[in-house]
Design an enzyme around this catalytic site. Structure first.
Site, PDB file in Angstrom:
ATOM      1  N   LYS A   1       0.851  -1.202   0.000  1.00 38.94           N
ATOM      2  CA  LYS A   1       0.000   0.000   0.000  1.00 38.94           C
ATOM      3  C   LYS A   1       0.881   1.244   0.000  1.00 38.94           C
ATOM      4  O   LYS A   1       1.907   1.285   0.695  1.00 38.94           O
ATOM      5  CB  LYS A   1      -0.914  -0.041   1.230  1.00 38.94           C
ATOM      6  CG  LYS A   1      -1.970   1.063   1.265  1.00 38.94           C
ATOM      7  CD  LYS A   1      -2.910   0.909   2.479  1.00 38.94           C
ATOM      8  CE  LYS A   1      -3.991   1.992   2.483  1.00 38.94           C
ATOM      9  NZ  LYS A   1      -4.917   1.858   3.626  1.00 38.94           N
TER      10      LYS A   1
ATOM     11  N   SER B   1     -10.580  -0.031   6.680  1.00 38.38           N
ATOM     12  CA  SER B   1      -9.916   0.014   5.375  1.00 38.38           C
ATOM     13  C   SER B   1      -9.217  -1.253   4.925  1.00 38.38           C
ATOM     14  O   SER B   1      -8.786  -1.326   3.782  1.00 38.38           O
ATOM     15  CB  SER B   1      -8.893   1.142   5.358  1.00 38.38           C
ATOM     16  OG  SER B   1      -9.537   2.340   5.088  1.00 38.38           O
TER      17      SER B   1
ATOM     18  N   SER C   1      -9.967   2.232   2.459  1.00 40.57           N
ATOM     19  CA  SER C   1      -8.999   2.919   1.644  1.00 40.57           C
ATOM     20  C   SER C   1      -8.009   1.986   0.944  1.00 40.57           C
ATOM     21  O   SER C   1      -7.367   2.408  -0.017  1.00 40.57           O
ATOM     22  CB  SER C   1      -8.217   3.900   2.515  1.00 40.57           C
ATOM     23  OG  SER C   1      -7.445   3.215   3.489  1.00 40.57           O
TER      24      SER C   1
HETATM   25  N1  GLN Z   1     -13.665   4.949   5.622  1.00 44.02           N
HETATM   26  C1  GLN Z   1     -13.063   5.328   6.855  1.00 44.02           C
HETATM   27  C2  GLN Z   1     -12.541   6.742   6.749  1.00 44.02           C
HETATM   28  O1  GLN Z   1     -12.652   7.294   5.718  1.00 44.02           O
HETATM   29  C3  GLN Z   1     -11.987   4.382   7.266  1.00 44.02           C
HETATM   30  C4  GLN Z   1     -10.758   4.525   6.460  1.00 44.02           C
HETATM   31  C5  GLN Z   1      -9.630   3.689   6.999  1.00 44.02           C
HETATM   32  O2  GLN Z   1      -9.837   2.701   7.688  1.00 44.02           O
HETATM   33  N2  GLN Z   1      -8.423   4.133   6.705  1.00 44.02           N
HETATM   34  O3  GLN Z   1     -12.026   7.295   7.655  1.00 44.02           O
END
Ligand code: GLN
Length: 494
Positions: free
Chosen positions: A78, A182, A158
């Site tokens: 990532k 995410s 994400s």
């Molecule tokens: N969708 C959530 C956010 O936008 C979680 C994202 C994540 O876990 N990095 O904060």
């Protein structure tokens, strides 16, 4: 060439050790698969030269009989992980051109074991999002499509690039990070397995910070066994991360007996949210039946503060993000705006940040700055912290009453169309209802592919475990995986 679509970390490891496959052959197969998959926009920086060099080094270790489990295994990383000398931008314009001088602890552990890096994977900008739409590189695309449609679907976010790459066989496994879901939500949207370990199990050092008290890295893999193998390699205390736990790392693969007789699985009634789709409700019931058949005891439980978790998260996460992202000012990293005559340092900060951050990141910084401001700190931030404690206590009470793990859906829907998240950001925040409580409480959670909806899209179930009991959690997930028998693959269109 090797048929990479059938391999897992475990099977590749065994073939590599037996000398029936070389890491170089395997790596070359992935490099050509990646070359043919630009339509998925999963890789944002390809590193074939590094991959080949690492593969050759891994083959030498394999020959010498010095091969840890991850030796020679091609991975995607990532873009949130700092990788030495390789672009690490968190999919943000503000980090354009940033090539770290250091390696994150997670990637150095993996590469130290001989793993191979195929490249950096797409994601939401600074990991803020649930659809990979906020990436400066444009969205990653889900390899799955609904039956009879060629509309592009989100791989989730994400860690959308990680999920798409694992599902489309563009790596054997990938690293992900999970602040509110995410790892688990994109895993569910693409039919792969993803585990967020207990907060502190994996070092955060060298992972570009979003919300430090919630962020945890974990593996995204083809199955539960691979998740166990890769998590073992990623875990461990680190003097560079004071929140990493000084606990021995068990061999998680050894925990996979598949025997869950006598385990108690809690089913939280608050997760039967209004408007839960009948398909998700059925999947959940099927999962309950599978665990019961495997010998687990099923109990109804209550996690009464669940409904406050999402709003509390969307105060705490932006608050921490606004502080973490203050460092991107045009002085130290990446992008700096062109200045006009007469501009001073304030204009430099303002222009750089206005140009460098995308709209979702700017929204979070504004929310975070607001909830931390002198007049509103108590009303928002401190209240959210108290809610967080209550959410955590809900879980503690369930575990104290004898529950070993909790079963819930991973997401409220299957993968949705690209474009929907940007259209309604608040609606998009609701995507995380089932996953966010786990980050607030610091618990381990895993998403396991467990079925398909009427359009043929994958659906995931989530298991939530006790702190530091990832081995037990993985074993329950292993039992669920075997019962669910999910083997579908996306039909290739890219
Ligand atoms: N969708 C959530 C956010 O936008 C979680 C994202 C994540 O876990 N990095 O904060």
């Amino acid at each position: 060439m090797t048929d990479i679509s059938k391999l897992t970390i475990a099977t590749a490891r065994d073939l590599l050790r037996k000398g029936e496959l070389t890491s170089r052959e395997l790596t070359d197969s992935y490099i050509s698969a990646i070359e043919g998959a630009d339509a998925l926009n999963a890789y944002v920086h390809k590193t074939p030269d590094i991959a080949r060099a690492q593969a050759d080094a891994a083959d030498a270790r394999l020959k010498a009989g010095d091969a840890p489990d991850m030796c020679g295994i091609p991975l995607g990383i990532k873009d949130l992980f700092a990788t030495k000398g390789v672009a690490s931008q968190a999919a943000s314009g503000i980090l354009a051109g940033f090539k770290p001088e250091y390696e994150s602890t997670v990637t150095s552990k993996l590469f130290g074991d001989g793993a191979v890096m195929l490249g950096k994977l797409n994601m939401d900008e600074f990991a803020m999002g649930s659809a990979n739409e906020s990436s400066v590189y444009g969205p990653a695309v889900n390899p799955w499509r609904a039956a009879g449609s060629d509309a592009a679907l989100t791989p989730g976010g994400s860690s959308g690039g990680s999920a798409a790459a694992v599902a489309a066989d563009l790596c054997l496994a990938a690293t992900g990070t999970d602040t509110g879901g995410s790892i688990r939500q994109p895993a569910a949207f693409t039919g792969v397995t993803g585990i967020k370990p207990t907060y502190g199990r994996v070092s955060r050092w060298g992972i570009i910070a979003y919300a430090s008290s919630l962020d945890q890295a974990g593996p995204m893999t083809k199955d539960v066994r691979d998740a166990a193998i890769m998590l073992t390699a990623m875990s461990g205390t680190d003097p560079k991360d004071s929140t990493s736990a000084d606990l021995a790392v068990p061999d998680f693969e050894a925990a996979l007996t598949g025997d869950i007789r006598g385990k108690t699985i809690g089913i939280p009634r608050e997760y039967r949210i209004d408007g839960l789709s009948p398909e998700i409700a059925k999947l959940w019931d099927d999962g309950i039946a599978m665990l019961k058949d495997a010998g687990a005891k099923i109990v109804d439980i209550s996690l009464p503060h669940t409904k406050y978790a999402l709003p509390a998260y969307y105060v705490i996460a932006p608050a921490e993000a606004s502080s973490n992202l203050a460092r991107y000012d045009g002085v130290r990293f990446g992008h700096r705006a062109q200045l006009s005559a007469g501009d001073g340092i304030n204009e430099m900060y303002e222009k750089t940040r206005a140009e460098g951050f995308g709209p979702e990141v700017q929204r979070r910084i504004m929310i975070g700055t607001y909830v931390l401001s002198a007049g509103f700190y108590d009303a928002y931030y401190n209240r959210a912290r108290r809610v967080r404690t209550l959410v955590k206590q809900d879980f503690e009470q369930a575990f104290a009453a004898g529950v070993d793990a909790i079963l819930t859906p991973a997401t409220p829907s299957s993968a949705f169309a690209l474009g929907m998240e940007s259209a309604d950001p608040v609606q998009a925040y609701l995507n995380d209802v089932f996953t966010i409580t786990v980050n607030l409480a610091g618990l381990p959670g895993i998403s396991v592919p467990a079925g398909q909806d009427s359009k043929g899209l994958p659906l995931g179930l989530q298991l939530i475990g006790k702190p530091w009991e990832e081995g037990d959690l993985l074993n329950i997930a292993y039992s669920l995986e075997r019962a669910a028998g999910f083997v579908a693959k996306p039909a290739r269109w890219w």
